[in-house]
Design a protein around this motif. Structure first.
Motif, PDB file in Angstrom:
ATOM      1  N   UNK A 136       2.865   7.291  10.756  1.00 30.66           N
ATOM      2  CA  UNK A 136       2.502   6.503  11.976  1.00 30.66           C
ATOM      3  C   UNK A 136       2.380   5.164  11.227  1.00 30.66           C
ATOM      4  N   UNK A 137       1.658   5.046  10.098  1.00 32.90           N
ATOM      5  CA  UNK A 137       1.406   3.740   9.501  1.00 32.90           C
ATOM      6  C   UNK A 137       2.700   3.412   8.848  1.00 32.90           C
ATOM      7  N   UNK A 138       3.369   4.265   8.143  1.00 32.79           N
ATOM      8  CA  UNK A 138       4.388   3.990   7.444  1.00 32.79           C
ATOM      9  C   UNK A 138       5.620   3.479   8.667  1.00 32.79           C
ATOM     10  N   UNK A 139       5.666   4.036   9.576  1.00 32.14           N
ATOM     11  CA  UNK A 139       6.560   3.605  10.739  1.00 32.14           C
ATOM     12  C   UNK A 139       6.377   2.123  11.429  1.00 32.14           C
ATOM     13  N   UNK A 140       4.942   1.811  11.436  1.00 29.81           N
ATOM     14  CA  UNK A 140       4.531   0.421  11.877  1.00 29.81           C
ATOM     15  C   UNK A 140       4.901  -0.540  10.779  1.00 29.81           C
ATOM     16  N   UNK A 141       4.970  -0.244   9.620  1.00 33.26           N
ATOM     17  CA  UNK A 141       5.051  -0.959   8.503  1.00 33.26           C
ATOM     18  C   UNK A 141       6.799  -1.352   8.633  1.00 33.26           C
ATOM     19  N   UNK A 142       7.386  -0.445   8.814  1.00 35.35           N
ATOM     20  CA  UNK A 142       9.098  -0.439   8.805  1.00 35.35           C
ATOM     21  C   UNK A 142       9.153  -1.256   9.767  1.00 35.35           C
ATOM     22  N   UNK A 143       8.687  -1.035  11.014  1.00 36.23           N
ATOM     23  CA  UNK A 143       9.033  -1.894  12.344  1.00 36.23           C
ATOM     24  C   UNK A 143       8.726  -3.441  12.094  1.00 36.23           C
ATOM     25  N   UNK A 144       7.469  -3.787  11.529  1.00 36.39           N
ATOM     26  CA  UNK A 144       7.058  -4.972  11.250  1.00 36.39           C
ATOM     27  C   UNK A 144       8.061  -5.868  10.132  1.00 36.39           C
ATOM     28  N   UNK A 145       8.427  -5.074   9.225  1.00 39.01           N
ATOM     29  CA  UNK A 145       9.436  -5.954   8.421  1.00 39.01           C
ATOM     30  C   UNK A 145      10.944  -5.507   8.327  1.00 39.01           C
ATOM     31  N   UNK A 146      10.957  -4.671   9.275  1.00 37.63           N
ATOM     32  CA  UNK A 146      12.505  -4.157   9.661  1.00 37.63           C
ATOM     33  C   UNK A 146      12.973  -3.384   8.193  1.00 37.63           C
ATOM     34  N   UNK A 202      16.491 -16.639   7.279  1.00 38.23           N
ATOM     35  CA  UNK A 202      15.666 -15.243   7.544  1.00 38.23           C
ATOM     36  C   UNK A 202      14.643 -15.018   8.574  1.00 38.23           C
ATOM     37  N   UNK A 203      14.407 -14.045   9.142  1.00 37.84           N
ATOM     38  CA  UNK A 203      13.349 -14.089  10.284  1.00 37.84           C
ATOM     39  C   UNK A 203      12.457 -12.713   9.942  1.00 37.84           C
ATOM     40  N   UNK A 204      12.997 -11.855   9.112  1.00 31.30           N
ATOM     41  CA  UNK A 204      12.008 -10.672   8.941  1.00 31.30           C
ATOM     42  C   UNK A 204      11.985 -10.428   7.279  1.00 31.30           C
ATOM     43  N   UNK A 205      11.039  -9.859   6.687  1.00 31.98           N
ATOM     44  CA  UNK A 205      10.945  -9.547   5.379  1.00 31.98           C
ATOM     45  C   UNK A 205      11.791  -9.049   4.589  1.00 31.98           C
ATOM     46  N   UNK A 206      12.340  -8.169   5.326  1.00 37.07           N
ATOM     47  CA  UNK A 206      13.331  -7.265   4.462  1.00 37.07           C
ATOM     48  C   UNK A 206      14.658  -8.074   4.145  1.00 37.07           C
ATOM     49  N   UNK A 207      14.888  -9.147   4.831  1.00 33.54           N
ATOM     50  CA  UNK A 207      16.191  -9.882   4.458  1.00 33.54           C
ATOM     51  C   UNK A 207      15.867 -11.053   3.609  1.00 33.54           C
ATOM     52  N   UNK A 208      14.461 -11.388   3.163  1.00 38.63           N
ATOM     53  CA  UNK A 208      14.657 -12.458   2.117  1.00 38.63           C
ATOM     54  C   UNK A 208      14.999 -12.109   0.934  1.00 38.63           C
ATOM     55  N   UNK A 268      11.552  -6.160  -5.892  1.00 36.90           N
ATOM     56  CA  UNK A 268      11.883  -6.976  -4.895  1.00 36.90           C
ATOM     57  C   UNK A 268      11.389  -6.163  -3.427  1.00 36.90           C
ATOM     58  N   UNK A 269      11.642  -4.874  -3.438  1.00 39.81           N
ATOM     59  CA  UNK A 269      11.524  -4.091  -2.120  1.00 39.81           C
ATOM     60  C   UNK A 269       9.659  -3.884  -2.015  1.00 39.81           C
ATOM     61  N   UNK A 270       9.125  -3.924  -3.252  1.00 34.51           N
ATOM     62  CA  UNK A 270       7.719  -3.910  -3.269  1.00 34.51           C
ATOM     63  C   UNK A 270       7.030  -4.995  -2.697  1.00 34.51           C
ATOM     64  N   UNK A 271       7.710  -6.055  -3.076  1.00 31.79           N
ATOM     65  CA  UNK A 271       7.134  -7.524  -2.884  1.00 31.79           C
ATOM     66  C   UNK A 271       7.482  -7.610  -1.150  1.00 31.79           C
ATOM     67  N   UNK A 272       8.591  -7.320  -0.830  1.00 38.16           N
ATOM     68  CA  UNK A 272       8.647  -7.473   0.637  1.00 38.16           C
ATOM     69  C   UNK A 272       7.779  -6.672   1.424  1.00 38.16           C
ATOM     70  N   UNK A 273       7.756  -5.573   1.072  1.00 38.88           N
ATOM     71  CA  UNK A 273       6.732  -4.419   1.739  1.00 38.88           C
ATOM     72  C   UNK A 273       5.139  -5.137   1.705  1.00 38.88           C
ATOM     73  N   UNK A 274       4.940  -5.591   0.666  1.00 35.10           N
ATOM     74  CA  UNK A 274       3.546  -6.178   0.336  1.00 35.10           C
ATOM     75  C   UNK A 274       3.265  -7.307   1.354  1.00 35.10           C
ATOM     76  N   UNK A 275       4.395  -8.136   1.724  1.00 32.91           N
ATOM     77  CA  UNK A 275       4.068  -9.201   2.488  1.00 32.91           C
ATOM     78  C   UNK A 275       4.247  -8.826   3.924  1.00 32.91           C
TER      79      UNK A 275
END
Length: 498
Positions: free
Chosen positions: A193-203, A424-430, A463-470
Motif C-alpha cells: 500500500x505504501x509503495x502504491x502511494x509513493x507511485x501515485x504521488x510521483x507517477x 514538468x509537473x511530477x517527479x518521475x518526469x524530471x 536518477x530514479x532513486x533520486x526521483x523516488x526520494x523527492x
C-alpha cells in the motif's frame, strides 16, 4: 490527434450522368458516392443528373473514413442550389450517411472539432447522437442533425433541430474514467500500500511481485482511485483518444485517469496501435494520463514488452505506414504484476515450489533488463496468513482511497511548486541533469556512489532513486532529501522495502 482541414468541392458539367470522386480517397471513402446518392434520393431530394465531379482538397493528402459523407452530400446539393453555399463555406461537417438518409456517428469527432476550432471555424454540423461529445469543445456553434433533411434545413437558414438534453442529475456510473474499487477493501499488505502511494504521488512505474492470491491485481486496480482528477486539457486529450478509438460511445468527458488492462495475448499492433492505413490508438495511448496494468507480465510476448521502451521514456508512440506517419501520446503509468515462477511458489518458505532453478531463471528472463530498469518502484508482496484473513472482520477497516488520495494530491502540489517554471509537473518526469544540478543534493549522496560503483544501481537507476526520494520528501512535507528518504528510495527501487 492533429486534424487537417479538407475542403469538399463540387462541379457540374456536360457529359454522361455520373459522379467522379477525386483527391486521393481510399476504397471506403470512394463508396461515399453511392451512399450519398441513395441518401439524397431517400430524403426526397434530387441528385445532379449530369456529370458531377467532387474534389477533396488538398489533393496530396490521403483521405480515409466515412465522416466525409455529410460534406459530400452538402456539396452535391449546393451545386443544385438546394442549400446556401455561403453557409457551408464557414462550417465543418462530420457524419456518415445511411441509405435511408439517417446520419450516423463517426469516430474522432472531438479531435476533429478541436482542430477545426484551431483553424478558425466557429460552426460545426455533427450527428445528433454525438452532440454531447461535440459540445465539449467550447467556442463552436454545434448543429446536431439526425437526418439529411435536417442538414438541408440548417444550411438553408431554417431552424435547426433542438439539441439533445443531457441528464445532468443522473450521470453514467461506468466508463473509462470511473472506478468503484477502494483501497479499504485490501487486507494487510501495508508495504505494498505504501509503495502504491509513493507511485501515485510521483507517477512512478511500479512492479508487484508475489505468490498467486496475495493481492497484486487487487492493489494495482485501485491505483486510479488515489490519483488526482485530470485538468481540463488532460481530460480533452484522453477523451479525444477514446473518440478516435471509438470506445467512448456516450461522449462524456473523461476527467479521471483511465485504466487499461490488456490481456497477455495482445498483439503488438493492439498494444502500440495499428491498422492498415490509418492506425488506431493502442492500449498504451488509451492509458494516456492514466494507468497501464499488465497482469502476469512474463506471459506477454517479449516483443510486446520491449515495444514499451520508447513510450516509457518519451511519452509518445510513432507508427509508420506507407502513406502516413501517426504520432499518438502515450504518457502512462506502468504497473506490472508477476509471479516469481510458473507455479508462483518460488518465494514461499514452505518449499511447495516444484519448479527447477532453470525454469525459474527462464521465467524471470522473459522480462528484459532494459524494461525492468525503466520501472521505478519494485515491491515484493508476502502471502496473506490465515490469521490476517480471519482477523480482518475484527480489525477496523483499512485506510480508504479518499484518505490516501488527499496525501497524494498534497505531495503533487509540493512537487508542482518546486518545479514551477519547468516543463514538468511530477517527479518521475524530471530530467537527470536537473536532479543533479538544480535541486539540493541528498544528505547522504555517498550511498548512491557506493551503489553505482558496486553495480547495484545503473546510471538510470541513480536518477530514479533520486526521483523516488523527492517523492518521499513531498509525502513527508520536507524541502530536502534526507537520509531516511534516500534509504527508503533505494529499498523501493531494489524491492527490499519491508
Amino acid at each position: 490527434m492533429e486534424g487537417a482541414m479538407v475542403e469538399v468541392e463540387a462541379a457540374t458539367g456536360g457529359g454522361l450522368p455520373r459522379t467522379v470522386l477525386v483527391g486521393l480517397p481510399d476504397a471506403a471513402l470512394y463508396e461515399a458516392r453511392d451512399r450519398c446518392r441513395a441518401a439524397v434520393g431517400a430524403s426526397g431530394l434530387r441528385w445532379p443528373e449530369h456529370l458531377l465531379t467532387i474534389n477533396l482538397t488538398p489533393a496530396s493528402l490521403p483521405k480515409a473514413g466515412s465522416h466525409f459523407d455529410l460534406a459530400i452530400a452538402a456539396a452535391a446539393l449546393g451545386s443544385e442550389e438546394v442549400v446556401d453555399t455561403a453557409v457551408m463555406s464557414s462550417a465543418v461537417l462530420l457524419g456518415e450517411l445511411g441509405l435511408d438518409g439517417r446520419v450516423r456517428a463517426v469516430r474522432g469527432v472531438l479531435p476533429a472539432l478541436l482542430a477545426a476550432r484551431a483553424a478558425g471555424f466557429t460552426r460545426a454540423v455533427v450527428p445528433a447522437s454525438q452532440y454531447r461529445e461535440a459540445s465539449l469543445v467550447s467556442g463552436l456553434t454545434i448543429w446536431p442533425v439526425a437526418e439529411l433533411v435536417d442538414l438541408v434545413n440548417v444550411l438553408a437558414g431554417r431552424p435547426a433541430r433542438p439539441a439533445p438534453c443531457a441528464d445532468e442529475e443522473d450521470p453514467p456510473e461506468t466508463g473509462p474514467g470511473r472506478f468503484v474499487a477502494d483501497l479499504d477493501e485490501v487486507i494487510g499488505q501495508q508495504e505494498a500500500r505504501f509503495a502504491l502511494e509513493v507511485a501515485a504521488a510521483g507517477r512512478h512505474h511500479l512492479l508487484l511481485r508475489g505468490a498467486p492470491g496475495c493481492g497484486k491485481s487487487m492493489i494495482a486496480a485501485r491505483l486510479p482511485s488515489i490519483l488526482p482528477e485530470l485538468v481540463e486539457q488532460e481530460a480533452l486529450e484522453v477523451t479525444a483518444l477514446y473518440s478516435l478509438a471509438g470506445t467512448n460511445p456516450a461522449g462524456d468527458l473523461i476527467n479521471w485517469p483511465p485504466l487499461a488492462e490488456p490481456h497477455h495475448s495482445i498483439s503488438m499492433a493492439a498494444m502500440i496501435g495499428g491498422g492498415a492505413r490509418i492506425p488506431r490508438p493502442g492500449a498504451v495511448s488509451l492509458a494516456h494520463r492514466g494507468v497501464l496494468f499488465l497482469d502476469e507480465a512474463p506471459e506477454f510476448p517479449p516483443r510486446v514488452l520491449d515495444s514499451l521502451r520508447g513510450p516509457l521514456e518519451s511519452g509518445w508512440v510513432s507508427i509508420g505506414r506507407a502513406l502516413a506517419q501517426i504520432r499518438y501520446p502515450a504518457r502512462f503509468q506502468l504497473v506490472m504484476a508477476l509471479n516469481p515462477c510458473p507455479c508462483g511458489m518460488a518465494d514461499d518458505p514452505s518449499g511447495r515450489c516444484r519448479c527447477t532453478p532453470q525454469t525459474v531463471m527462464r521465467y524471470a528472463a522473459r522480462l528484459s533488463g532494459p524494461v525492468l530498469d525503466r520501472v521505478d518502484v519494485h515491491q515484493r508482496m508476502r502471502p496473506l496468513t490465515s490469521a490476517a484473513l480471519m482477523g480482518a472482520q475484527l480489525m477496523p477497516r483499512a485506510e480508504s482511497s479518499a484518505a490516501v488520495a488527499a496525501r497524494v494530491a498534497e505531495a503533487r502540489a509540493r512537487a508542482r511548486h518546486r518545479l514551477a517554471g519547468t516543463p514538468w509537473l511530477v517527479n518521475s518526469d524530471v530530467s537527470g541533469s536537473y536532479l543533479r544540478r538544480r535541486l539540493p543534493p541528498p544528505e547522504q549522496a555517498g550511498l548512491l556512489e557506493d551503489a553505482l560503483a558496486s553495480g547495484r544501481l545503473s546510471a538510470r537507476g541513480v536518477d530514479k532513486v533520486l526521483r523516488i526520494a523527492w517523492t518521499l520528501a513531498d509525502l513527508a512535507g520536507t524541502d530536502r532529501v534526507g537520509d531516511t528518504q534516500l534509504r527508503a528510495a533505494m529499498a523501493l527501487r531494489r524491492g527490499e522495502l519491508a
